[in-house]
Every structure is written in C-alpha cells, then in structure tokens.
Design a protein around this motif. Structure first.
Motif, PDB file in Angstrom:
ATOM      1  N   UNK A  72     -41.639  31.675 -48.186  1.00  0.00           N
ATOM      2  CA  UNK A  72     -42.873  32.172 -48.816  1.00  0.00           C
ATOM      3  C   UNK A  72     -44.080  31.965 -47.914  1.00  0.00           C
ATOM      4  N   UNK A  73     -44.091  30.856 -47.174  1.00  0.00           N
ATOM      5  CA  UNK A  73     -45.228  30.564 -46.296  1.00  0.00           C
ATOM      6  C   UNK A  73     -45.038  31.150 -44.899  1.00  0.00           C
ATOM      7  N   UNK A  74     -43.907  31.744 -44.654  1.00  0.00           N
ATOM      8  CA  UNK A  74     -43.570  32.312 -43.345  1.00  0.00           C
ATOM      9  C   UNK A  74     -43.657  31.254 -42.256  1.00  0.00           C
ATOM     10  N   UNK A  75     -43.216  30.041 -42.582  1.00  0.00           N
ATOM     11  CA  UNK A  75     -43.231  28.926 -41.643  1.00  0.00           C
ATOM     12  C   UNK A  75     -41.796  28.671 -41.169  1.00  0.00           C
ATOM     13  N   UNK A  76     -41.529  29.066 -39.953  1.00  0.00           N
ATOM     14  CA  UNK A  76     -40.180  28.962 -39.408  1.00  0.00           C
ATOM     15  C   UNK A  76     -39.683  27.513 -39.345  1.00  0.00           C
ATOM     16  N   UNK A  77     -40.501  26.541 -38.937  1.00  0.00           N
ATOM     17  CA  UNK A  77     -39.980  25.163 -38.894  1.00  0.00           C
ATOM     18  C   UNK A  77     -39.534  24.642 -40.260  1.00  0.00           C
ATOM     19  N   UNK A  78     -40.217  25.045 -41.323  1.00  0.00           N
ATOM     20  CA  UNK A  78     -39.827  24.604 -42.661  1.00  0.00           C
ATOM     21  C   UNK A  78     -38.501  25.251 -43.057  1.00  0.00           C
ATOM     22  N   UNK A  79     -38.321  26.507 -42.723  1.00  0.00           N
ATOM     23  CA  UNK A  79     -37.060  27.195 -43.018  1.00  0.00           C
ATOM     24  C   UNK A  79     -35.917  26.544 -42.245  1.00  0.00           C
ATOM     25  N   UNK A  80     -36.138  26.246 -40.983  1.00  0.00           N
ATOM     26  CA  UNK A  80     -35.104  25.608 -40.165  1.00  0.00           C
ATOM     27  C   UNK A  80     -34.754  24.237 -40.733  1.00  0.00           C
ATOM     28  N   UNK A  81     -35.762  23.474 -41.157  1.00  0.00           N
ATOM     29  CA  UNK A  81     -35.504  22.165 -41.768  1.00  0.00           C
ATOM     30  C   UNK A  81     -34.682  22.320 -43.046  1.00  0.00           C
ATOM     31  N   UNK A  82     -34.976  23.334 -43.828  1.00  0.00           N
ATOM     32  CA  UNK A  82     -34.216  23.587 -45.043  1.00  0.00           C
ATOM     33  C   UNK A  82     -32.772  23.943 -44.749  1.00  0.00           C
ATOM     34  N   UNK A  83     -32.564  24.760 -43.735  1.00  0.00           N
ATOM     35  CA  UNK A  83     -31.200  25.140 -43.343  1.00  0.00           C
ATOM     36  C   UNK A  83     -30.423  23.914 -42.883  1.00  0.00           C
ATOM     37  N   UNK A  84     -31.051  23.100 -42.033  1.00  0.00           N
ATOM     38  CA  UNK A  84     -30.381  21.897 -41.545  1.00  0.00           C
ATOM     39  C   UNK A  84     -30.074  20.922 -42.678  1.00  0.00           C
ATOM     40  N   UNK A  85     -30.998  20.801 -43.619  1.00  0.00           N
ATOM     41  CA  UNK A  85     -30.787  19.908 -44.747  1.00  0.00           C
ATOM     42  C   UNK A  85     -29.625  20.396 -45.619  1.00  0.00           C
ATOM     43  N   UNK A  86     -29.567  21.690 -45.872  1.00  0.00           N
ATOM     44  CA  UNK A  86     -28.485  22.245 -46.689  1.00  0.00           C
ATOM     45  C   UNK A  86     -27.137  22.104 -45.983  1.00  0.00           C
ATOM     46  N   UNK A  87     -27.094  22.343 -44.682  1.00  0.00           N
ATOM     47  CA  UNK A  87     -25.849  22.211 -43.936  1.00  0.00           C
ATOM     48  C   UNK A  87     -25.381  20.761 -43.932  1.00  0.00           C
ATOM     49  N   UNK A  88     -26.317  19.822 -43.751  1.00  0.00           N
ATOM     50  CA  UNK A  88     -25.923  18.410 -43.761  1.00  0.00           C
ATOM     51  C   UNK A  88     -25.415  17.992 -45.136  1.00  0.00           C
ATOM     52  N   UNK A  89     -26.004  18.533 -46.204  1.00  0.00           N
ATOM     53  CA  UNK A  89     -25.541  18.211 -47.555  1.00  0.00           C
ATOM     54  C   UNK A  89     -24.120  18.712 -47.775  1.00  0.00           C
ATOM     55  N   UNK A  90     -23.856  19.927 -47.346  1.00  0.00           N
ATOM     56  CA  UNK A  90     -22.512  20.474 -47.521  1.00  0.00           C
ATOM     57  C   UNK A  90     -21.493  19.729 -46.656  1.00  0.00           C
ATOM     58  N   UNK A  91     -21.893  19.369 -45.437  1.00  0.00           N
ATOM     59  CA  UNK A  91     -21.006  18.596 -44.575  1.00  0.00           C
ATOM     60  C   UNK A  91     -20.711  17.229 -45.156  1.00  0.00           C
ATOM     61  N   UNK A  92     -21.718  16.566 -45.692  1.00  0.00           N
ATOM     62  CA  UNK A  92     -21.532  15.266 -46.318  1.00  0.00           C
ATOM     63  C   UNK A  92     -20.627  15.369 -47.534  1.00  0.00           C
ATOM     64  N   UNK A  93     -20.804  16.419 -48.311  1.00  0.00           N
ATOM     65  CA  UNK A  93     -19.971  16.610 -49.498  1.00  0.00           C
ATOM     66  C   UNK A  93     -18.516  16.852 -49.123  1.00  0.00           C
ATOM     67  N   UNK A  94     -18.278  17.552 -48.024  1.00  0.00           N
ATOM     68  CA  UNK A  94     -16.901  17.840 -47.614  1.00  0.00           C
ATOM     69  C   UNK A  94     -16.211  16.643 -46.978  1.00  0.00           C
ATOM     70  N   UNK A  95     -16.981  15.799 -46.270  1.00  0.00           N
ATOM     71  CA  UNK A  95     -16.359  14.700 -45.541  1.00  0.00           C
ATOM     72  C   UNK A  95     -16.256  13.417 -46.347  1.00  0.00           C
ATOM     73  N   UNK A  96     -16.982  13.289 -47.429  1.00  0.00           N
ATOM     74  CA  UNK A  96     -16.919  12.084 -48.243  1.00  0.00           C
ATOM     75  C   UNK A  96     -15.714  12.170 -49.163  1.00  0.00           C
ATOM     76  N   UNK A  97     -14.926  11.096 -49.188  1.00  0.00           N
ATOM     77  CA  UNK A  97     -13.726  11.110 -50.027  1.00  0.00           C
ATOM     78  C   UNK A  97     -14.088  10.908 -51.490  1.00  0.00           C
TER      79      UNK A  97
END
Length: 109
Positions: A72-97
C-alpha cells in the motif's frame, strides 16, 4: 485441469526434454520413485500452520501484514521484509517437529 491444447503443449515439452536432456529426465524419475516409495499420504499427519505452534503462526501473520502495508505504501524494503518473515515462518513450521511443540493440541511431549 488442462485443456486439450495445454495437454498437447505439455506433451511437446516432455518430448523435448526426453530427447534434449536424458540425464535430467533420469534424475527426475529417480526422485519421483523415492517420493512415491515414502510413507503414503493417508498415513502422514496433516501439516497446518495452526499445528505448527504460536511462533510460526505469529511470524506468518506479521509477514503478511508487512506485505500488505508495504504494498500500500509502495515501500519495497517493507515488502521484502514481509516476504522474508513469511518464508522464515513457513520454514520454521516445516522444520520443527510435532513433539517439540507442546502448545499444539494432540502433541505428546
């Protein structure tokens, strides 16, 4: 579901791969055999973000909020941070037993 035209194009691509790179095709078939020999899907427990625990769920929610706000703010660094945060969440969910997550229903610890 693919249309007839898409199926024919897919068949042409497969033929091109078979003739152009037989080593790649052999590797893909070997991986496919390994996947099919593993535990059947019916025997595996369903993996959900809710069953992953609180931390990955909050990380995913925060990442999605950052994606929306950054878009919404057209701020690329915020979008990139969101993408990285979502990817890390999914990775953590997959690797945690499942046993390591006592906060999930049905987990034995």
């Amino acid at each position: 579901m693919l249309s007839d035209r898409e199926r024919s194009q897919f068949a042409l691509i497969e033929q091109g791969l078979l003739t152009g790179d037989p080593l790649f095709v052999a590797r893909c078939r070997a991986i496919g055999r390994k996947v099919h020999r593993s535990v059947p899907a019916a025997a595996r427990p369903a993996r959900t973000m809710q069953a992953a625990g609180m931390i990955p769920t909050l990380l995913l929610g925060g990442g999605l909020v950052l994606l929306v706000l950054g878009g919404a703010a057209a701020a690329v660094p915020i979008v990139v941070a969101g993408i990285l945060m979502a990817i890390s969440a999914l990775g953590l969910a997959l690797t945690t037993s499942q046993q390591a997550r006592p906060d999930t229903p049905g987990a034995t610890g």
